[in-house]
Design an enzyme around this catalytic site. Structure first.
Site, PDB file in Angstrom:
ATOM      1  NE  ARG A  88      -4.399  -0.099   2.436  1.00  0.00           N
ATOM      2  CZ  ARG A  88      -5.259  -1.117   2.438  1.00  0.00           C
ATOM      3  NH1 ARG A  88      -4.831  -2.341   2.394  1.00  0.00           N
ATOM      4  NH2 ARG A  88      -6.540  -0.882   2.498  1.00  0.00           N
ATOM      5  NE  ARG A 122     -15.750  -2.942   3.419  1.00  0.00           N
ATOM      6  CZ  ARG A 122     -14.533  -2.663   2.924  1.00  0.00           C
ATOM      7  NH1 ARG A 122     -14.133  -3.217   1.819  1.00  0.00           N
ATOM      8  NH2 ARG A 122     -13.767  -1.810   3.538  1.00  0.00           N
ATOM      9  NE  ARG A 153     -13.419  -2.797   7.740  1.00  0.00           N
ATOM     10  CZ  ARG A 153     -12.678  -2.930   6.633  1.00  0.00           C
ATOM     11  NH1 ARG A 153     -12.884  -3.952   5.822  1.00  0.00           N
ATOM     12  NH2 ARG A 153     -11.748  -2.066   6.355  1.00  0.00           N
ATOM     13  NE  ARG A 164     -10.696   2.415   5.072  1.00  0.00           N
ATOM     14  CZ  ARG A 164     -11.736   1.652   4.772  1.00  0.00           C
ATOM     15  NH1 ARG A 164     -12.933   1.949   5.222  1.00  0.00           N
ATOM     16  NH2 ARG A 164     -11.573   0.597   4.024  1.00  0.00           N
TER      17      ARG A 164
HETATM   18  P1  ADP Z   1     -10.199  -2.117   2.212  1.00  0.00           P
HETATM   19  O1  ADP Z   1     -10.655  -3.485   1.815  1.00  0.00           O
HETATM   20  O2  ADP Z   1     -11.318  -1.173   2.433  1.00  0.00           O
HETATM   21  O3  ADP Z   1      -9.123  -1.571   1.340  1.00  0.00           O
HETATM   22  P2  ADP Z   1      -8.576  -3.414   4.206  1.00  0.00           P
HETATM   23  O4  ADP Z   1      -9.364  -4.439   4.900  1.00  0.00           O
HETATM   24  O5  ADP Z   1      -7.669  -3.845   3.106  1.00  0.00           O
HETATM   25  O6  ADP Z   1      -9.573  -2.282   3.668  1.00  0.00           O
HETATM   26  O7  ADP Z   1      -7.695  -2.586   5.249  1.00  0.00           O
HETATM   27  C1  ADP Z   1      -8.263  -2.029   6.417  1.00  0.00           C
HETATM   28  C2  ADP Z   1      -7.209  -1.224   7.174  1.00  0.00           C
HETATM   29  O8  ADP Z   1      -6.111  -2.086   7.561  1.00  0.00           O
HETATM   30  C3  ADP Z   1      -6.529  -0.103   6.377  1.00  0.00           C
HETATM   31  O9  ADP Z   1      -7.292   1.087   6.389  1.00  0.00           O
HETATM   32  C4  ADP Z   1      -5.208   0.048   7.145  1.00  0.00           C
HETATM   33  O10 ADP Z   1      -5.379   0.749   8.363  1.00  0.00           O
HETATM   34  C5  ADP Z   1      -4.876  -1.386   7.510  1.00  0.00           C
HETATM   35  N1  ADP Z   1      -4.007  -2.027   6.470  1.00  0.00           N
HETATM   36  C6  ADP Z   1      -4.340  -3.075   5.673  1.00  0.00           C
HETATM   37  N2  ADP Z   1      -3.331  -3.371   4.826  1.00  0.00           N
HETATM   38  C7  ADP Z   1      -2.332  -2.486   5.090  1.00  0.00           C
HETATM   39  C8  ADP Z   1      -1.035  -2.265   4.540  1.00  0.00           C
HETATM   40  N3  ADP Z   1      -0.565  -2.997   3.532  1.00  0.00           N
HETATM   41  N4  ADP Z   1      -0.297  -1.255   5.067  1.00  0.00           N
HETATM   42  C9  ADP Z   1      -0.744  -0.499   6.070  1.00  0.00           C
HETATM   43  N5  ADP Z   1      -1.958  -0.643   6.625  1.00  0.00           N
HETATM   44  C10 ADP Z   1      -2.755  -1.627   6.146  1.00  0.00           C
END
Ligand code: ADP
Ligand code: ZN
Length: 209
Positions: A88, A122, A153, A164
């Site tokens: 990310r 969601r 969530r 986000r």
């Molecule tokens: P979405 O499906 O909405 O993109 P995720 O479930 O992938 O959300 O992620 C939820 C949260 O978990 C993110 O907003 C972040 O805080 C954390 N997170 C997930 N993956 C990462 C990553 N690769 N690096 C940093 N934070 C992460």
């Protein structure tokens, strides 16, 4: 074969990564799900991550890099895997480069209305972590997969969603240029049905029969 799903929160990375995982028989590795599971378990990792997630910020790079690096060493990853939500940031992508080779990066694209509707509708199952959209639940309050309770969530509330998306633009979007330069990027516009969109992804990856 190792794949990455890239795209803004709510674009459908998890949904499509799961389908591709079933099709190819390789695991889907969702860092968001792993972190939520760690929070549920009350582990040290979960404690470290919780504040960031609740605020809609990214968990520090080194925390997720160590977590993924360890996960990729598991035997089920030997034939390949699908990374969903990682990397990310550019530093995460650079770290990943040092310990694996990626076949393709699927960059999912959708307009902001589609994304907002996915995120605000969601619901996630407390017990199995499955994600569902209220439109497909038909008023059901239990998880269709396991019967567990469905939760909205905290980070899917409107203010945190907005934050986000800002974090995505500032920190994750640069990965599009990064992987394009590496010749790995495959763009797919996903604004149709789940089934139709998955067909487009298979086609783009040369997996359509
Ligand atoms: P979405 O499906 O909405 O993109 P995720 O479930 O992938 O959300 O992620 C939820 C949260 O978990 C993110 O907003 C972040 O805080 C954390 N997170 C997930 N993956 C990462 C990553 N690769 N690096 C940093 N934070 C992460
Ligand atoms: Zn469930």
């Amino acid at each position: 074969m190792n794949f990455i799903f890239l795209g803004p929160p709510g674009v459908g990375k998890g949904t499509h990564a799961k389908q591709l995982s079933q099709l190819l028989g390789i695991p889907q590795i969702s860092t968001g799900e792993m972190l939520r599971e760690a929070i549920k378990q009350g582990s040290q990792l979960g404690l470290a991550a919780k504040g960031y997630i609740d605020r809609g910020e990214l968990v520090p790079d080194q925390v997720v890099i160590d977590m993924v690096k360890q996960r990729l060493q598991a035997p089920d990853c030997q034939k390949g895997y699908i990374l969903d939500g990682f990397p990310r940031t550019v530093p995460q992508a650079e770290a990943l480069n040092r310990f694996t080779r990626i076949k393709s990066v699927v960059n999912l694209l959708a307009n902001e209305d589609t994304i907002m509707s996915h995120l605000s509708g969601r619901r996630v199952c407390r017990d199995c972590g499955a994600t569902h959209h209220i439109r497909r639940l038909d008023g059901a309050t239990a998880c269709p997969v396991c019967g567990g309770p469905l939760i909205h969530r905290d980070d899917d509330q409107p203010d945190t969603i907005r934050h986000r998306l800002e974090v995505y633009h500032a920190q994750t979007e640069p990965l599009i240029a990064y992987y394009k330069a590496a010749g790995l990027l495959v763009d797919v516009v996903v604004e149709g049905t789940i089934e139709g969109d998955f067909g487009l992804i298979k086609e783009a990856l040369g997996l359509a029969s």
